[in-house]
Scaffold this motif. Structure first.
Motif, PDB file in Angstrom:
ATOM      1  N   ASP A 166     -61.318  21.951  26.988  1.00 45.36           N
ATOM      2  CA  ASP A 166     -60.302  22.954  26.689  1.00 45.36           C
ATOM      3  C   ASP A 166     -59.497  22.629  25.440  1.00 45.36           C
ATOM      4  O   ASP A 166     -58.706  23.453  24.988  1.00 45.36           O
ATOM      5  CB  ASP A 166     -59.369  23.115  27.891  1.00 45.36           C
ATOM      6  N   VAL A 167     -59.664  21.413  24.888  1.00 44.02           N
ATOM      7  CA  VAL A 167     -59.048  21.125  23.595  1.00 44.02           C
ATOM      8  C   VAL A 167     -59.670  21.998  22.513  1.00 44.02           C
ATOM      9  O   VAL A 167     -58.993  22.446  21.577  1.00 44.02           O
ATOM     10  CB  VAL A 167     -59.206  19.629  23.253  1.00 44.02           C
ATOM     11  N   VAL A 168     -60.966  22.284  22.646  1.00 46.25           N
ATOM     12  CA  VAL A 168     -61.655  23.164  21.695  1.00 46.25           C
ATOM     13  C   VAL A 168     -61.530  24.620  22.127  1.00 46.25           C
ATOM     14  O   VAL A 168     -61.149  25.487  21.331  1.00 46.25           O
ATOM     15  CB  VAL A 168     -63.135  22.748  21.565  1.00 46.25           C
ATOM     16  N   ILE A 169     -61.835  24.900  23.387  1.00 44.50           N
ATOM     17  CA  ILE A 169     -61.740  26.270  23.915  1.00 44.50           C
ATOM     18  C   ILE A 169     -60.426  26.372  24.678  1.00 44.50           C
ATOM     19  O   ILE A 169     -60.375  26.218  25.906  1.00 44.50           O
ATOM     20  CB  ILE A 169     -62.944  26.585  24.825  1.00 44.50           C
ATOM     21  N   ASN A 170     -59.370  26.603  23.985  1.00 46.29           N
ATOM     22  CA  ASN A 170     -58.051  26.639  24.610  1.00 46.29           C
ATOM     23  C   ASN A 170     -57.684  28.063  24.995  1.00 46.29           C
ATOM     24  O   ASN A 170     -58.434  29.026  24.772  1.00 46.29           O
ATOM     25  CB  ASN A 170     -56.997  26.034  23.671  1.00 46.29           C
ATOM     26  N   SER A 171     -56.518  28.200  25.587  1.00 47.69           N
ATOM     27  CA  SER A 171     -56.073  29.526  26.053  1.00 47.69           C
ATOM     28  C   SER A 171     -55.843  30.481  24.894  1.00 47.69           C
ATOM     29  O   SER A 171     -56.053  31.698  25.028  1.00 47.69           O
ATOM     30  CB  SER A 171     -54.784  29.365  26.879  1.00 47.69           C
ATOM     31  N   ARG A 172     -55.414  29.966  23.739  1.00 49.53           N
ATOM     32  CA  ARG A 172     -55.196  30.848  22.596  1.00 49.53           C
ATOM     33  C   ARG A 172     -56.505  31.451  22.101  1.00 49.53           C
ATOM     34  O   ARG A 172     -56.578  32.639  21.774  1.00 49.53           O
ATOM     35  CB  ARG A 172     -54.517  30.075  21.464  1.00 49.53           C
ATOM     36  N   SER A 173     -57.549  30.637  22.060  1.00 44.52           N
ATOM     37  CA  SER A 173     -58.848  31.177  21.648  1.00 44.52           C
ATOM     38  C   SER A 173     -59.405  32.130  22.694  1.00 44.52           C
ATOM     39  O   SER A 173     -60.076  33.117  22.359  1.00 44.52           O
ATOM     40  CB  SER A 173     -59.825  30.022  21.401  1.00 44.52           C
ATOM     41  N   GLN A 174     -59.120  31.894  23.977  1.00 47.66           N
ATOM     42  CA  GLN A 174     -59.575  32.821  25.011  1.00 47.66           C
ATOM     43  C   GLN A 174     -58.877  34.174  24.890  1.00 47.66           C
ATOM     44  O   GLN A 174     -59.470  35.211  25.205  1.00 47.66           O
ATOM     45  CB  GLN A 174     -59.351  32.228  26.398  1.00 47.66           C
ATOM     46  N   GLU A 175     -57.637  34.189  24.427  1.00 45.62           N
ATOM     47  CA  GLU A 175     -56.960  35.468  24.188  1.00 45.62           C
ATOM     48  C   GLU A 175     -57.667  36.255  23.090  1.00 45.62           C
ATOM     49  O   GLU A 175     -57.836  37.482  23.198  1.00 45.62           O
ATOM     50  CB  GLU A 175     -55.507  35.201  23.816  1.00 45.62           C
ATOM     51  N   ILE A 176     -58.080  35.544  22.041  1.00 44.11           N
ATOM     52  CA  ILE A 176     -58.809  36.242  20.972  1.00 44.11           C
ATOM     53  C   ILE A 176     -60.168  36.708  21.490  1.00 44.11           C
ATOM     54  O   ILE A 176     -60.619  37.827  21.173  1.00 44.11           O
ATOM     55  CB  ILE A 176     -58.970  35.313  19.760  1.00 44.11           C
ATOM     56  N   TYR A 177     -60.830  35.860  22.269  1.00 47.23           N
ATOM     57  CA  TYR A 177     -62.093  36.273  22.879  1.00 47.23           C
ATOM     58  C   TYR A 177     -61.907  37.543  23.712  1.00 47.23           C
ATOM     59  O   TYR A 177     -62.757  38.459  23.696  1.00 47.23           O
ATOM     60  CB  TYR A 177     -62.631  35.151  23.765  1.00 47.23           C
ATOM     61  N   ASN A 178     -60.809  37.649  24.444  1.00 40.56           N
ATOM     62  CA  ASN A 178     -60.570  38.821  25.291  1.00 40.56           C
ATOM     63  C   ASN A 178     -60.334  40.074  24.464  1.00 40.56           C
ATOM     64  O   ASN A 178     -60.765  41.168  24.853  1.00 40.56           O
ATOM     65  CB  ASN A 178     -59.372  38.562  26.206  1.00 40.56           C
ATOM     66  N   GLN A 179     -59.657  39.933  23.328  1.00 37.45           N
ATOM     67  CA  GLN A 179     -59.464  41.110  22.471  1.00 37.45           C
ATOM     68  C   GLN A 179     -60.794  41.592  21.906  1.00 37.45           C
ATOM     69  O   GLN A 179     -61.044  42.805  21.814  1.00 37.45           O
ATOM     70  CB  GLN A 179     -58.488  40.762  21.341  1.00 37.45           C
ATOM     71  N   ILE A 180     -61.659  40.649  21.531  1.00 37.09           N
ATOM     72  CA  ILE A 180     -62.988  41.034  21.063  1.00 37.09           C
ATOM     73  C   ILE A 180     -63.781  41.667  22.202  1.00 37.09           C
ATOM     74  O   ILE A 180     -64.498  42.678  22.009  1.00 37.09           O
ATOM     75  CB  ILE A 180     -63.719  39.810  20.493  1.00 37.09           C
ATOM     76  N   PHE A 181     -63.666  41.107  23.404  1.00 34.23           N
ATOM     77  CA  PHE A 181     -64.355  41.660  24.566  1.00 34.23           C
ATOM     78  C   PHE A 181     -63.880  43.083  24.852  1.00 34.23           C
ATOM     79  O   PHE A 181     -64.690  43.968  25.192  1.00 34.23           O
ATOM     80  CB  PHE A 181     -64.109  40.745  25.772  1.00 34.23           C
ATOM     81  N   THR A 182     -62.606  43.345  24.714  1.00 41.24           N
ATOM     82  CA  THR A 182     -62.084  44.691  24.939  1.00 41.24           C
ATOM     83  C   THR A 182     -62.677  45.676  23.942  1.00 41.24           C
ATOM     84  O   THR A 182     -63.076  46.805  24.302  1.00 41.24           O
ATOM     85  CB  THR A 182     -60.554  44.671  24.826  1.00 41.24           C
ATOM     86  N   PHE A 183     -62.757  45.286  22.668  1.00 39.45           N
ATOM     87  CA  PHE A 183     -63.338  46.158  21.651  1.00 39.45           C
ATOM     88  C   PHE A 183     -64.821  46.410  21.928  1.00 39.45           C
ATOM     89  O   PHE A 183     -65.298  47.562  21.839  1.00 39.45           O
ATOM     90  CB  PHE A 183     -63.158  45.519  20.275  1.00 39.45           C
ATOM     91  N   LEU A 184     -65.550  45.374  22.281  1.00 39.82           N
ATOM     92  CA  LEU A 184     -66.967  45.547  22.587  1.00 39.82           C
ATOM     93  C   LEU A 184     -67.155  46.434  23.814  1.00 39.82           C
ATOM     94  O   LEU A 184     -68.102  47.247  23.884  1.00 39.82           O
ATOM     95  CB  LEU A 184     -67.625  44.188  22.808  1.00 39.82           C
ATOM     96  N   LEU A 185     -66.281  46.285  24.793  1.00 40.64           N
ATOM     97  CA  LEU A 185     -66.383  47.109  25.994  1.00 40.64           C
ATOM     98  C   LEU A 185     -66.142  48.581  25.667  1.00 40.64           C
ATOM     99  O   LEU A 185     -66.774  49.477  26.238  1.00 40.64           O
ATOM    100  CB  LEU A 185     -65.384  46.617  27.039  1.00 40.64           C
ATOM    101  N   GLN A 186     -65.261  48.864  24.737  1.00 33.85           N
ATOM    102  CA  GLN A 186     -65.023  50.245  24.310  1.00 33.85           C
ATOM    103  C   GLN A 186     -66.257  50.828  23.628  1.00 33.85           C
ATOM    104  O   GLN A 186     -66.653  51.976  23.886  1.00 33.85           O
ATOM    105  CB  GLN A 186     -63.815  50.298  23.383  1.00 33.85           C
ATOM    106  N   VAL A 187     -66.882  50.036  22.742  1.00 36.03           N
ATOM    107  CA  VAL A 187     -68.103  50.514  22.082  1.00 36.03           C
ATOM    108  C   VAL A 187     -69.225  50.700  23.089  1.00 36.03           C
ATOM    109  O   VAL A 187     -69.970  51.711  23.051  1.00 36.03           O
ATOM    110  CB  VAL A 187     -68.513  49.531  20.967  1.00 36.03           C
ATOM    111  N   LYS A 188     -69.352  49.729  24.004  1.00 33.83           N
ATOM    112  CA  LYS A 188     -70.398  49.840  25.028  1.00 33.83           C
ATOM    113  C   LYS A 188     -70.169  51.074  25.910  1.00 33.83           C
ATOM    114  O   LYS A 188     -71.133  51.771  26.291  1.00 33.83           O
ATOM    115  CB  LYS A 188     -70.403  48.583  25.898  1.00 33.83           C
ATOM    116  N   ARG A 189     -68.955  51.364  26.225  1.00 39.37           N
ATOM    117  CA  ARG A 189     -68.670  52.522  27.084  1.00 39.37           C
ATOM    118  C   ARG A 189     -69.005  53.820  26.356  1.00 39.37           C
ATOM    119  O   ARG A 189     -69.596  54.748  26.950  1.00 39.37           O
ATOM    120  CB  ARG A 189     -67.201  52.506  27.501  1.00 39.37           C
TER     121      ARG A 189
END
Length: 1043
Positions: free
Chosen positions: A801-824
């Motif tokens: 988690d030093v590399v994959i921390n909570s801040r990077s997971q927040e960015i991952y989630n924003q990208i996931f939200t955008f991809l989910l919109q395109v997929k939908r």
């Protein structure tokens, strides 16, 4: 107690006036005078107790001795003795009266924390009395009178020698020796014969003091003239006296000129005074210290120099004496503060300051040794010495004194405003390094100065190098004096995901400092571009700036390895002991300069038995004392012997290590010295880089192999970036169907169940780590934002988690939200069926209003179906182009670059920086950059239009009016034209080159004709399908061919 004194009333009146301000004519003044007089006459205070005062005074002196303030103790003892022996008080001819002790008692009671006060004895300026005119009254009164004297000789003759005879062979005693012998005395007994002298009589002058002559008078007559007490030597026989001649010349030129009295000294005396002053004597007769600098006494002179020339010569020496006094004061202050800090009473003194103090003390000792040898030569008077020759001989040392003093002023005095030891130590080391560089550029013209400055810089930097060595070798940041540029943040625990970023703090000067504050992009943080040159000067030692980053990364990696329990894999065997970084640096210097390296094992002590045989603190006397007192215990004796032996072993090892380091440093020759930068690059930097490479590469290897870092990174791409398309399709397809059918789907247990079922098929190990959270959404949301409430959460263990921390997971989630919109949006267009659009309603109202709503003579029902299919193809082309661009051009190509870079990472900091760069790159290319926010709004408008189009399609063509179709077509055309224009402007400026592919797609769609103007809808539909290269469903293709 207060004694009755005549005239006390006047003093009492002045006291009342000073305190109250009353006048003598006022009534209050009389009352105060009466009250004070009554208290003085009829007081009840006891007389002073001399024994108590003496005891208190002796206790104060002992307190000074206990606190290692011998100067205060000796000064108090000396002054109190002088005061008690002072006569004249109370009209007595002896000292130690009640008044003496009363005044001492008052001073002792007024004393406030004398051990914490700073005391400096003020110089005593000796007041030389004006020379009184001496008048020989004896010669004046005896003028013209005969002096009868009796002379004893070996002859019995009664005749007296003729003193005026020129042929007399009797030795004549000069006038200069008249004062050395007593006048002849007549015998008191007349019966004794008178011994007369003849030509063979030899007169012998006995220089020993007679009974009538005082010993002090004899010493004053036979010892050196005490010029410091105002005595002058007899210079009446001097043939040449330049000073007197010059004074007479000035008197002749200026009638108003008045010759000032002065003390005549010899040049030897002046030279010895100069040597004493340079040796560290604070106050002398010639040079007086006024608290800041040495100044030359004005009323002194020599016979062969004028006052101005003498003052000019001595003023130069006084300047260097001031420099030496400052250096000596600095060493004393550092020692005092170090002792105070050790006892917990003062501020911490950095080890760098202590090392610099040690080098200065060694330098001062060498100077004193040279001055002592020079003074011995001057006392022998076997060679000619003048002030000019003395200055020429001391010229090399004077240049060295000036150089060391300049370093002291710039590195110590000018850095006094700095608040902590970190900045002070860095500033001092940088100033020393800069001085070495300056003398290094002068080449062979400054060899002597370089021989002085280079060892001084190396010795001063030893504590700093030792701190670095302990940190990067054993993982312990031992900084007791708070002088290292890094500080451990105790609030950050080891198992914290922010350990790498916040566990160590870099101490930078605050923004209020006079130095230039660095820009935000140059501020030091714990990433790849944070530590480096630039910004504030001397925030770190200048010679360590090129390797500060590697030192920090190696130190943090060692501490992480220690927390992981893998430290032994880096340190190796416990029995193997590596040489320190400082010793290795010195040995590399010797190898570079061609000197022979000394094996450290030759100077190391042997085992404990040999040491105990050589030196033992447990002596035989201690054994006897224990037996005499009856406390003899063999076991206790053995334990004490072991303790004393261990202490002596450590002391001996420390002394031998220091002597070995000093011998290595002294053996370094500057004849073949290379540039200092090259010395550091070849002698110091490689050893640090070697340890950095060993430690950091091992940590990266452990994270990849033992803690599966690469597997976790792959999992983040599979789920958050939807690289595992089939798994994520199984997850979001039921959700999209529920949303389309307007069913309840915002149940966290249901959503997690769908996710776990999808993941269980292909990645069963990740089921326990992956979960979904549902958040609240704003009420004014658009249909495309319905799925924004879904947030993935992937449990990452420490230290991954030093590399994959909570801040990077927040960015991952924003990208996931955008991809989910395109997929939908893509799923909604792909799931549309021609049957749903063209089916007729079974139940509908036959009212005129409802029927007129769908009735359109210009566009019949089949025409509206045709327009809807064309609009669907246009939307599908845009959504597919956007989907392909995101999944291939952004995610896939960026992911390939990320894999290559992460494999090349040498340390954990590089891995964190590469991962953050990868996530931020995808984040910005998914239209989250603030400069392309308008572009993202337009894309979201198209995706939202897709959902509106899908909802109308599901209602059937009978519920769709031509006006709604035209509105959707106009909205889509407007958004496409805006995207085309906006992207072309951005690409033309070269701001976002990765959008070039998206520009072509949007431009192709924007250049299409308005198909609503074509009269043959069948041909237009086929043309659209062929031109867009879309695999349309069979029913749609059949409809286009058979309208």
């Amino acid at each position: 107690m207060a004694r009755w004194r005549s005239g006390y009333e006047q003093d009492l009146k002045r006291l009342i006036k000073q305190l109250t301000g009353f006048k003598e004519t006022e009534e209050n003044f009389g009352l105060c005078l009466q009250f004070a007089s009554s208290n003085l006459r009829f007081h009840r205070f006891l007389d002073v107790d001399s024994h108590k005062v003496s005891k208190s005074l002796q206790g104060m002196i002992e307190k000074f001795d206990i606190h290692s303030q011998q100067e205060k103790a000796s000064t108090l003892q000396k002054f109190s003795d002088e005061f008690l022996n002072m006569v004249g008080l109370e009209g007595r001819t002896t000292g130690k009266t009640d008044t003496h002790y009363a005044l001492l008692s008052l001073l002792l009671l007024l004393a406030n924390s004398p051990t914490h006060a700073t005391y400096r004895e003020k110089p005593r300026i000796i007041k030389i009395p004006e020379p009184e005119e001496k008048f020989d009254w004896f010669a004046y009164l005896m003028e013209g009178e005969e002096t009868l004297s009796t002379i004893y000789a070996d002859s019995d003759s009664d005749s007296e020698p003729d003193e005026g005879s020129e042929d007399s062979d009797v030795p004549h005693i000069s006038d200069a020796d008249d004062h050395a012998q007593a006048p002849p005395v007549m015998p008191s007994d007349p019966s004794l014969s008178v011994i007369m002298s003849d030509a063979s009589t030899l007169y012998v002058v006995d220089d020993a003091p007679t009974q009538e002559e005082d010993s002090v008078v004899w010493l004053k007559r036979n010892v050196t003239v005490q010029y410091w007490h105002g005595m002058e030597r007899d210079n009446s026989n001097d043939v040449e006296n330049l000073a007197n001649n010059w004074e007479r010349y000035k008197e002749q030129c200026n009638p108003l000129y008045s010759r000032q009295s002065r003390i005549e000294m010899t040049e030897i005396q002046l030279m010895r005074e100069v040597l004493w002053m340079l040796s560290g004597v604070k106050d002398s007769f010639v040079f007086v210290y006024d608290g800041q600098k040495h100044r030359v006494r004005e009323n002194i002179g020599v016979s062969h120099l004028t006052d101005n020339s003498l003052y000019s010569s001595l003023a130069d020496f006084a300047k260097y004496g001031t420099f030496l006094h400052k250096l000596q004061s600095f060493t004393e202050n550092v020692v005092d503060l170090s002792c105070s800090a050790a006892s917990g009473r003062g501020d911490l003194v950095s080890q760098t300051y202590q090392a610099f103090c040690n080098t200065i003390a060694t330098f001062l000792a060498n100077i004193r040794r040279e001055l002592t040898a020079l003074e011995v030569r001057i006392k022998k008077q076997k060679e000619i010495k003048t002030l000019a020759l003395l200055k020429a001989e001391l010229s090399p040392w004077l240049h060295k004194i000036e150089a060391v003093h300049s370093v002291y002023v710039e590195g110590i005095e000018e850095a006094d405003w700095l608040q902590n030891n970190c900045h002070r130590a860095s500033h001092l080391l940088s100033v020393l390094y800069k001085a070495v560089l300056e003398y290094d550029t002068l080449g062979h013209y400054a060899n002597e100065m370089l021989e002085l400055m280079l060892p001084m810089w190396i010795q001063t930097s030893k504590p700093y190098i030792d701190i670095i060595d302990e940190w990067i070798t054993h993982g312990n940041l031992e900084d007791p004096m708070k002088e290292f540029l890094m500080r451990r943040n105790e609030n950050v625990k080891t198992l914290d995901e922010k350990f790498w970023e916040t566990s160590f703090t870099v101490l930078l000067p605050s923004d209020s400092t006079p130095y230039k504050t660095p820009s935000p992009d140059k501020r030091l943080s714990l990433n790849r571009t944070s530590v480096g040159t630039g910004g504030l000067p001397y925030w770190a030692p200048q010679f360590l700036e090129p390797i500060v980053l590697k030192v920090v990364l190696a130190g943090k990696s060692m501490e992480m390895l220690q927390d992981l329990g893998k430290l032994s894999e880096v340190l190796g065997h416990e029995g193997s002991k590596e040489k320190s970084l400082y010793i290795t640096f010195l040995e590399s210097l010797q190898d570079m300069l061609g000197t022979k390296s000394i094996d450290i094992s030759d100077t190391q002590p042997g085992d404990g038995e040999n040491v105990s045989k050589e030196i033992s603190l447990y002596t035989q006397q201690l054994d006897q004392q224990m037996k005499m007192k009856g406390v003899y215990d063999p076991l206790l004796k053995m334990n004490f012997q072991n303790i004393f032996t261990a202490c002596m072993t450590r002391l001996k090892e420390g002394v031998q290590n220091e002597s070995y380091e000093d011998s290595m440093l002294s053996s370094i020759s500057t004849d073949n010295l290379r540039p200092v930068n090259l010395i550091l690059e070849q002698c110091l930097y490689p050893h640090v880089v070697q340890k950095y490479t060993k430690v950091c590469s091992r940590l990266v290897q452990i994270l990849k192999e033992d803690y599966r870092l690469m597997d976790y990174l792959a999992a983040m791409r599979q789920y958050f970036l939807m690289e595992s398309g089939d798994t994520m399709f199984d997850f979001y397809m039921p959700l999209f169907d529920k949303i389309r059918l307007h069913e309840q789907w915002r149940d966290i247990s249901t959503v997690n169940l769908l996710l776990h079922e999808a993941v269980q098929v292909r990645f069963p190990d990740d089921v326990s780590r992956l979960s979904v959270q549902i958040e609240e959404l704003p009420k004014d949301r658009k249909p495309i934002n319905v799925t924004d409430c879904l947030k993935l959460h992937f449990k990452v263990p420490w230290p991954v988690d030093v590399v994959i921390n909570s801040r990077s997971q927040e960015i991952y989630n924003q990208i996931f939200t955008f991809l989910l919109q395109v997929k939908r949006a893509k799923y909604c267009l792909d799931e549309l069926r021609a049957f749903d659009l063209s089916r007729e309603r079974i139940l509908f109202s036959m009212s005129t209003d409802d029927f007129s709503l769908h009735l359109d003579d210009d566009m019949p029902r089949d025409g509206r179906i045709h327009r809807m299919n064309i609009l669907r193809m246009r939307l599908l082309y845009f959504v597919n182009s956007l989907h392909n661009y995101v999944m291939t051009r952004i995610l896939h190509s960026t992911g390939m670059e990320f894999k290559v870079e992460i494999e090349k990472a040498q340390d954990l900091d590089q891995m964190i920086a590469i991962h953050n760069k990868y996530v931020n790159t995808i984040y910005e290319r998914c239209l989250f950059h603030r400069k392309v926010s308008f572009l993202k709004d337009a894309v979201m408008g198209v995706l939202n239009l897709v959902l509106v189009f899908q909802s109308l399609w599901d209602k059937g063509i009978d519920e769709i009016s031509l006006q709604s179709i035209e509105n959707m077509e106009e909205e889509f055309t407007r958004l496409i034209l805006f995207l085309s224009s906006f992207l072309n402007n951005i690409i033309s400026r070269g701001s976002f080159p990765h959008l070039a592919c998206a520009v072509w797609c949007v431009t192709s769609e924007g250049s299409r004709k308005d198909v609503s103007q074509v009269k043959d809808p069948g041909q237009t539909g086929l043309h659209v399908c062929a031109e867009f290269s879309i695999a349309a469903p069979a029913g749609v293709c059949w409809y286009f061919q058979h309208p």
